[in-house]
Design a protein around this motif. Structure first.
Motif, PDB file in Angstrom:
ATOM      1  N   UNK A  34       0.856  -1.181   0.000  1.00  0.00           N
ATOM      2  CA  UNK A  34       0.000   0.000   0.000  1.00  0.00           C
ATOM      3  C   UNK A  34       0.897   1.238   0.000  1.00  0.00           C
ATOM      4  N   UNK A  35       0.917   1.841  -1.157  1.00  0.00           N
ATOM      5  CA  UNK A  35       1.758   3.010  -1.433  1.00  0.00           C
ATOM      6  C   UNK A  35       1.940   3.952  -0.232  1.00  0.00           C
ATOM      7  N   UNK A  36       0.827   4.315   0.401  1.00  0.00           N
ATOM      8  CA  UNK A  36       0.883   5.347   1.442  1.00  0.00           C
ATOM      9  C   UNK A  36       1.471   4.864   2.761  1.00  0.00           C
ATOM     10  N   UNK A  37       1.632   3.560   2.926  1.00  0.00           N
ATOM     11  CA  UNK A  37       2.107   3.065   4.225  1.00  0.00           C
ATOM     12  C   UNK A  37       3.406   2.270   4.136  1.00  0.00           C
ATOM     13  N   UNK A  38       3.574   1.485   3.086  1.00  0.00           N
ATOM     14  CA  UNK A  38       4.580   0.417   3.122  1.00  0.00           C
ATOM     15  C   UNK A  38       6.009   0.942   3.257  1.00  0.00           C
TER      16      UNK A  38
END
Lengths: 155, 80, 155, 80
Positions: free
Chosen positions: A59-63
Motif C-alpha cells: 500500500x503506497x501510502x504506508x509500506x
C-alpha cells in the motif's frame, strides 16, 4: 563492477524488479568500513513443489514509510552503524530474491539480532500481502502462527 | 470527488474490485454498509486494520472520512 | 563478473590474502537456488583507536580440518542446504575482512542460528591466535569472557 | 630426526622461537623439562592444549611422542 550508491546510515527501498545481491552487499560493506560485523539476510521464493509464481502487493501510502520507521527502530535499538532493507513487490518466480536486509554494527551480536529483528517485522508487521500461483490458481498466504511467535520475542 | 475506499490484499478478491468511490462524509456505519456484508464481516475482525488518509487508525470505529480522503482496508499482512 | 566456483554443500577455506565479499556471496547465493533463506556474517578488523594491524596465525595440521568439522556440524544440526566458512590468516589492516560465513536453509531461523553458531565457534573454538599492533608494539588478544558465554549457548 | 616441538600463538613469544627439536621419545615430564619453567607453567594450565602428530590430546599428560612426531603447544585461541 559499477559501485552502487547507498544512502547512509539507512537505505530502505521497495523494488519492482530483480535485485543484485552481491552488488548490494559489496556496496553496503564498502559504506560501513568502520563496522566490526555485518550480517545479511536474503529471502528467496522457495521452489516448493507446485508454486509457479509469487506476487507481493503493498500500500503506497504506508509500506515504504513503515519500512523506514522499522529500519530506524532497529538502528536505535541495536546501536547499529548502518542498515539496509530492500523488499520486492510485484511478480516473482521460484529462486528469485524477495527481501534483502543487512546490518552493520561494532559487535557481531548486535548485527545478528538487528537482522533477525528486521526480518521478523518485515514478515509479519510490514504492509505486504503475498499470494502464490499454484496449478489450481492463486492463493493468498496467511501469516503463520510461527511468524507471530517470532515477532513476540521483541516485545 | 468522494471518499475512495481501497481494498488491499485478499480483500480485493472478496470485493471483486480494487477500489470504490462513495460520497463523503463516511463514518464506520457508512463504511460497513458501503462495502457489503462479506467485507463488513472481515472489517469487524480485530486483525483487519483501516487507514484513513495514510494513517492507520488506532480505533477504526471512529472513522470520519471526508471528500478527498482515501480509506484503505488492510487485512493481515504477510511479507518477506 | 567472473563467477567464483564454490564447492557444495560446504565451502571452507583459509585465505592468506583479501577476499571479495560481494563475489563470494553472489556465488553462494547462485549455488543455493533452492534455499529459502541465506544469512551471511562478515567480520572486519575494527579501526579502533590505536590498532595499526592485526595478525592471525594458525596451526597447519589442525585449523582447516577443524573448520571443516565445524561446518559439517552446523550443516547437520541446523538442517542446512549449504554453508561457507572462510577465514583469513596473516597480516590485516583496519577495515579488512577477517572472516566470512554464509548459511543457506529452507527456513530463515535455521540459517540465522547456523551463522551465529559458526561465528561463536570460529571466535573461541577454532585454532587461531590473534595479535594486534598498537603504537607500543604487538599484543596478543585473549579470548573474552563474553566469547566463552556465547559458546556455552550451544552446549 | 627427533621430536619437533611447536610453539603456537603467544607461546612463541614466551619461547623466543617458533619450534625446537629434541631427541625422542618424549613424555610429559620430558616435555616440561625441554621447554623450560615459563612454558612449563603455562602447560600445566588446563586451558593450554597439546597436539601430538596432528591430534589434540584429551589427556596431555600421557604424551608419548616418538622420533618424527610433531608436538604442538596450543594456548587459548582467539579467532574471527
Amino acid at each position: 563492477m559499477a559501485r552502487l550508491s547507498l544512502s547512509a546510515p539507512l537505505d530502505v527501498r521497495l523494488l519492482d524488479k530483480g535485485l543484485s545481491v552481491g552488488e548490494a552487499l559489496a556496496a553496503f560493506n564498502a559504506a560501513h568500513g568502520e563496522a566490526g560485523g555485518i550480517v545479511s539476510f536474503l529471502g528467496k521464493v522457495r521452489p516448493d513443489g507446485d508454486v509457479k509464481a509469487l506476487e507481493l502487493s503493498h500500500y503506497e501510502k504506508l509500506t515504504l514509510a513503515g519500512m523506514k520507521d522499522l529500519a530506524q527502530a532497529a538502528y536505535d535499538r541495536f546501536n547499529l552503524v548502518g542498515a539496509l532493507a530492500w523488499h520486492r513487490i510485484g511478480m516473482m518466480r521460484p529462486g528469485e530474491p524477495i527481501v534483502l536486509v543487512a546490518t552493520a554494527a561494532r559487535h557481531r551480536r548486535n548485527a545478528f539480532e538487528a537482522a533477525d529483528y528486521l526480518m521478523d517485522h518485515l514478515k509479519s508487521a510490514a504492509w505486504f500481502w503475498k499470494r502464490e500461483r499454484r496449478s489450481d490458481g492463486w492463493h493468498w498466504i496467511e501469516p503463520r502462527d510461527r511468524d507471530r511467535i517470532d515477532l513476540e520475542r521483541w516485545k | 470527488m468522494g471518499v475512495r475506499i481501497l481494498f488491499l490484499g485478499p480483500l480485493r478478491d472478496l470485493a471483486g474490485e480494487q477500489e470504490r468511490e462513495v460520497p463523503g462524509p463516511l463514518d464506520w456505519a457508512g463504511l460497513l454498509e458501503a462495502v457489503g456484508p462479506a467485507i463488513a464481516e472481515q472489517l469487524n475482525e480485530e486483525r483487519v486494520n483501516v487507514a484513513c488518509d495514510g494513517k492507520v487508525m488506532a480505533d477504526k470505529t471512529v472513522l470520519a472520512a471526508r471528500d478527498g480522503d482515501e480509506v484503505a482496508l488492510l487485512p493481515p499482512v504477510s511479507g518477506g
